[in-house]
Design an enzyme around this catalytic site. Structure first.
Site, short mmCIF file in Angstrom:
data_model
loop_
_atom_site.label_atom_id
_atom_site.label_comp_id
_atom_site.label_asym_id
_atom_site.label_seq_id
_atom_site.Cartn_x
_atom_site.Cartn_y
_atom_site.Cartn_z
CB ALA A 1 -0.90 -0.01 1.23
CB VAL B 1 1.51 6.10 1.94
CG1 VAL B 1 1.87 7.29 2.76
CG2 VAL B 1 0.00 5.93 1.95
CG ASP C 1 3.85 -1.95 2.55
OD1 ASP C 1 2.65 -1.65 2.69
OD2 ASP C 1 4.24 -3.10 2.25
CG HIS C 2 -0.33 3.61 5.11
ND1 HIS C 2 -0.55 3.40 6.46
CD2 HIS C 2 -0.61 4.92 4.90
CE1 HIS C 2 -0.95 4.53 7.03
NE2 HIS C 2 -1.00 5.47 6.11
NE ARG C 3 1.70 -4.62 2.67
CZ ARG C 3 2.32 -5.73 2.24
NH1 ARG C 3 1.64 -6.86 2.14
NH2 ARG C 3 3.59 -5.69 1.90
#
Length: 430
Positions: free
Chosen positions: A221, A223, A401-403
Site C-alpha cells: 500500500a 504512500v 508501505d502503509h501496511r
C-alpha cells in the site's frame, strides 16, 4: 583424459535459475584457466562463468536463451589426466536440503520426464522441480498448488508442504482447496499497429523489471511523504573541500555519499523503517544495507547494495558509492553486490527531476527519492528577523508501505534526515 563438468553457479539468495545469454566458446575450443566460457543472466545481474581448469570444450548441454536451474551441468571440459575430475568446488552448488532428504517414495517421482505443472504460476509463485514432480505424480493441479500456504522462504511451497497436503487430501476424499479470492487483473486493451509504427521487443531485463514493479504496486500500500531541505551549508562545504578530498583520497566527492551517509545514520535511529514483511510477520533487519539505484548503459536500472552502511564514515561511503556506480555503468557488478538490500535510495535529481514517487523495492518497505538541488529564493529566519535570500534546496520523496509503516513513522523519518542535513557544519574537516 579426464572430464570436468561446468556447473551453473549460484547467483545469490533466492535465485533458482539463470538464462544462458551467450556462449563465448565453441565445442573444440581450447580453454585457459579462469577464461570466461559462457555469459548468463538472472533477474538481478548478468555475469560470466569462468573455467577453473585448462582443457578443451567437448560438449555444450544447453543452447543460447535456455533457462537452466542452479547446480545443473551446462558443459563438459576435457582435461589432461587419467581419472575423471571432480566438479569445480568453486562454482558447484550444493543440492538443496529438501532434495538431499528425499524419501524413496518421492525419488520415484523424479524419474518422470514430462512435468505439466509450470515452474511459475500466473500469480508469479515459483515451484521447484521436486514440488512439481510430486504434484504431477499425485494429481495435484496448479489451482491446488496455488492454495497451499508455503512454509519456505518468501512463502515458497516446500516438499513437506505438498506431501502434507497430499496426505490431508487423501484423508478428505480428495477435496480440492479453494484458493483465496483475488482481485482480477484487468488485461490491457490490444494496441493497433499501422505500417508506419516500429515494434520494439522489450529486453529480458526490461520485462523482469516491469513485472517486479507491477508486483510491488499490487503488494504494498504505497504512500508518499515529501519534504524540502535547505542544503546550502552542504553545497558550500563540498565546494570548499572537494579538491582536497580528491587529492587526499583519490575519489570525487559528490552529493550522493553525503546524502547516503545521512540516511544510513537516520535509519539507525528509526529501525522500524529497516524491516521486511513476511506474511503476517515483521522481520526487523539487523544490518543496514542501503540499495543505490543506478542507471545502466542500456537504460535499465540496477540496485547495487552498500553493506553495513551505518558503519561507514564519509570517506568509506564515498569509496563504496563511487565503486558500485562505476562497476554498474561497466556491467562489472558481481551477484553479491546486489543482494541483501534492506532500504533503497534513488537519485531522480540526476535527471533533473525535482521530486518523484518511487516504487518500493520488494521485499523492503520503503524507498527514498533524492530530488535535484536547485538555487532558489527562500525565506531565511535569523535573530534579526526574516529576509529573502538565495539558497540551495532539494526535495526528498519518501514512499513507504502503509501496511506496516504509518504516516507518523514515515514522516518522522524523512524529517530526521532533513534535520541531519540542515545541521551540517560548514567548517567540519574532511
Amino acid at each position: 583424459m579426464a572430464q570436468v563438468e561446468l556447473i551453473m553457479p549460484k547467483m545469490g539468495e533466492s535465485v533458482a535459475e539463470a538464462t544462458i545469454t551467450s556462449w563465448l566458446k565453441e565445442v573444440g575450443d581450447t580453454i585457459e584457466l579462469d577464461e570466461a566460457i559462457v555469459e548468463i543472466a538472472t533477474d538481478k545481474v548478468d555475469s560470466e562463468v569462468p573455467s577453473e581448469v585448462e582443457g578443451t570444450l567437448v560438449e555444450v548441454l544447453f543452447e543460447k536463451d535456455a533457462v537452466v536451474e542452479v547446480g545443473a551441468t551446462i558443459a563438459i571440459i576435457e582435461t589432461e589426466g587419467a581419472e575423471v575430475a571432480a566438479v569445480s568446488n568453486e562454482t558447484k552448488v550444493q543440492a538443496p536440503k529438501e532434495v538431499v532428504e528425499i524419501t524413496a517414495a518421492v525419488e520415484k517421482t523424479i524419474e518422470a520426464v514430462a512435468v505439466p505443472i509450470a515452474k511459475n504460476s500466473d500469480s508469479g509463485k515459483f515451484y521447484s522441480p521436486l514440488v512439481r514432480n510430486i504434484a504431477n505424480k499425485e494429481g495435484v493441479s496448479m489451482k491446488e498448488l496455488e492454495a497451499i500456504s508455503g512454509s519456505g522462504k518468501d512463502g515458497r511451497v516446500t516438499k513437506n508442504d505438498i506431501l502434507s497436503y497430499v496426505a490431508t487430501k487423501g484423508n478428505t476424499s480428495k477435496t480440492v482447496a479453494t484458493p483465496p479470492v483475488k482481485n482480477e487483473v484487468l488485461k490491457a486493451a490490444p494496441v493497433s499497429v499501422n505500417g508506419g509504427d516500429e515494434v520494439i521487443e522489450m529486453s529480458r531485463m526490461g520485462k523482469l523489471i516491469a513485472k517486479h514493479m507491477v508486483d510491488s504496486v499490487q503488494t504494498s500500500a504505497h504512500v508518499q511523504s515529501f519534504i524540502e531541505i535547505d542544503v546550502t551549508n552542504i553545497v558550500k562545504w563540498r565546494s570548499k573541500v572537494k579538491d582536497a578530498f580528491l587529492k587526499r583520497e583519490g575519489e570525487k566527492l559528490t552529493f550522493t555519499p553525503i546524502l547516503m551517509h545521512a540516511i544510513a545514520s537516520t535509519i539507525k535511529k528509526y529501525p522500524m523503517i529497516n524491516i521486511a514483511l513476511n506474511g503476517d510477520s515483521i522481520i526487523k533487519k539487523k544490518n543496514i544495507n542501503l540499495g543505490m539505484a543506478a542507471a545502466l548503459p542500456d537504460g535499465n536500472l540496477i540496485v547495487p547494495v552498500i553493506k553495513n552502511a551505518d558503519q561507514l564514515n564519509l570517506v568509506g561511503m564515498t569509496k563504496q558509492v563511487n565503486d558500485l556506480a562505476n562497476r554498474a555503468r561497466n556491467n562489472q557488478l558481481k551477484p553479491d553486490d546486489i543482494q541483501g538490500g534492506t532500504y533503497t535510495v534513488t537519485n531522480v535529481g540526476s535527471f533533473g527531476s525535482v521530486m518523484g514517487t518511487p516504487i518500493i523495492n520488494q521485499p523492503q518497505v520503503a524507498i527514498l527519492a533524492l530530488g535535484a538541488i536547485r538555487k532558489v529564493p527562500a525565506v531565511v529566519e535569523t535573530a534579526e528577523g526574516d529576509f529573502i535570500g538565495i539558497r540551495y534546496r532539494m526535495f526528498l520523496s519518501h514512499s513507504y508501505d502503509h501496511r506496516v509503516v504509518n504516516g507518523a513513522l514515515g514522516g518522522q523519518f524523512v524529517k530526521a534526515v532533513k534535520d541531519y542535513l540542515e545541521a551540517w557544519d560548514s567548517n567540519r574537516e574532511i
